[in-house]
Design a protein around this motif. Structure first.
Motif, PDB file in Angstrom:
ATOM      1  N   SER A  37     108.746  44.387  52.271  1.00 24.27           N
ATOM      2  CA  SER A  37     108.086  43.193  52.829  1.00 24.27           C
ATOM      3  C   SER A  37     106.973  43.576  53.800  1.00 24.27           C
ATOM      4  O   SER A  37     105.885  43.005  53.770  1.00 24.27           O
ATOM      5  CB  SER A  37     109.090  42.313  53.569  1.00 24.27           C
ATOM      6  OG  SER A  37     110.062  41.845  52.676  1.00 24.27           O
ATOM      7  N   TYR A  41     102.984  42.973  53.044  1.00 27.38           N
ATOM      8  CA  TYR A  41     102.186  42.151  53.968  1.00 27.38           C
ATOM      9  C   TYR A  41     100.960  42.923  54.452  1.00 27.38           C
ATOM     10  O   TYR A  41      99.850  42.404  54.461  1.00 27.38           O
ATOM     11  CB  TYR A  41     103.031  41.690  55.171  1.00 27.38           C
ATOM     12  CG  TYR A  41     102.272  40.686  56.001  1.00 27.38           C
ATOM     13  CD1 TYR A  41     102.374  39.327  55.711  1.00 27.38           C
ATOM     14  CD2 TYR A  41     101.424  41.088  57.032  1.00 27.38           C
ATOM     15  CE1 TYR A  41     101.653  38.393  56.437  1.00 27.38           C
ATOM     16  CE2 TYR A  41     100.701  40.155  57.755  1.00 27.38           C
ATOM     17  CZ  TYR A  41     100.815  38.813  57.457  1.00 27.38           C
ATOM     18  OH  TYR A  41     100.079  37.891  58.165  1.00 27.38           O
ATOM     19  N   ASN A  45      96.869  42.167  53.818  1.00 28.08           N
ATOM     20  CA  ASN A  45      96.134  41.683  54.993  1.00 28.08           C
ATOM     21  C   ASN A  45      95.398  42.748  55.802  1.00 28.08           C
ATOM     22  O   ASN A  45      94.835  42.435  56.847  1.00 28.08           O
ATOM     23  CB  ASN A  45      97.108  40.944  55.920  1.00 28.08           C
ATOM     24  CG  ASN A  45      97.667  39.698  55.260  1.00 28.08           C
ATOM     25  OD1 ASN A  45      96.992  38.688  55.147  1.00 28.08           O
ATOM     26  ND2 ASN A  45      98.898  39.780  54.784  1.00 28.08           N
ATOM     27  N   ASN A  58     104.784  36.606  61.252  1.00 24.27           N
ATOM     28  CA  ASN A  58     104.714  36.107  59.881  1.00 24.27           C
ATOM     29  C   ASN A  58     105.899  36.510  59.015  1.00 24.27           C
ATOM     30  O   ASN A  58     106.244  35.801  58.078  1.00 24.27           O
ATOM     31  CB  ASN A  58     103.397  36.533  59.231  1.00 24.27           C
ATOM     32  CG  ASN A  58     102.242  35.702  59.754  1.00 24.27           C
ATOM     33  OD1 ASN A  58     102.202  34.489  59.585  1.00 24.27           O
ATOM     34  ND2 ASN A  58     101.316  36.349  60.427  1.00 24.27           N
ATOM     35  N   LEU A  59     106.520  37.639  59.320  1.00 23.11           N
ATOM     36  CA  LEU A  59     107.684  38.073  58.535  1.00 23.11           C
ATOM     37  C   LEU A  59     109.009  37.699  59.197  1.00 23.11           C
ATOM     38  O   LEU A  59     110.070  37.948  58.637  1.00 23.11           O
ATOM     39  CB  LEU A  59     107.638  39.588  58.310  1.00 23.11           C
ATOM     40  CG  LEU A  59     106.513  40.111  57.428  1.00 23.11           C
ATOM     41  CD1 LEU A  59     106.618  41.622  57.280  1.00 23.11           C
ATOM     42  CD2 LEU A  59     106.525  39.446  56.057  1.00 23.11           C
TER      43      LEU A  59
END
Length: 137
Positions: A37, A41, A45, A58-59
């Protein structure tokens, strides 16, 4: 901001190619989904402004857990991984005809050319201009 839209596709292709050159070896199995993850991400980004707080928010993972996972699974830090990713991308861009150092710097996610130059030299041992010259013969 950043690179023009038509450069985005090229940029992503170049960066994907450059990732093959990052020597990171996963260690062990627990936390591998969290690691996946985190890396996905960052992959999606890294050309935008990104810091560990944004990633954590965000995670929905704490900063310290992100740091622990990167350190234990990849033997690196968030900042080192992000910088290596951006430099790998920039190297791919600099190999292309007509790509300036400024375009490579901003297109790979660095906020200033000065920061880019320092990071590039630290990571590769040469300036971006020297690298570009050596690639284009």
């Amino acid at each position: 901001g950043g690179a023009p839209e038509y450069m985005r596709g090229l940029l992503l292709a170049v960066c994907a190619d450059a990732l093959r050159h990052l020597a990171l070896k996963p260690r062990g199995n627990d936390g591998i989904d969290t690691l996946r993850s985190i890396l996905l991400y960052i992959d999606a980004n890294f050309t935008a402004p990104l810091d560990i707080d944004t990633l954590a928010k965000n995670l929905h993972i704490s900063r310290s857990h992100i740091s622990h996972i990167l350190r234990s699974k990849l033997g690196t830090t968030f900042t080192k991984y992000l910088t290596a990713k951006r430099i790998a991308c920039a190297r791919g861009m600099l190999r292309r005809e007509g790509c300036s150092v400024t375009e490579a710097a901003l297109g790979s996610g660095f906020e200033t050319v000065r920061t880019f130059n320092r990071a590039f030299i630290r990571e590769t041992g040469v300036t971006p201009r020297e690298f570009r010259r050596s690639q284009r013969g």
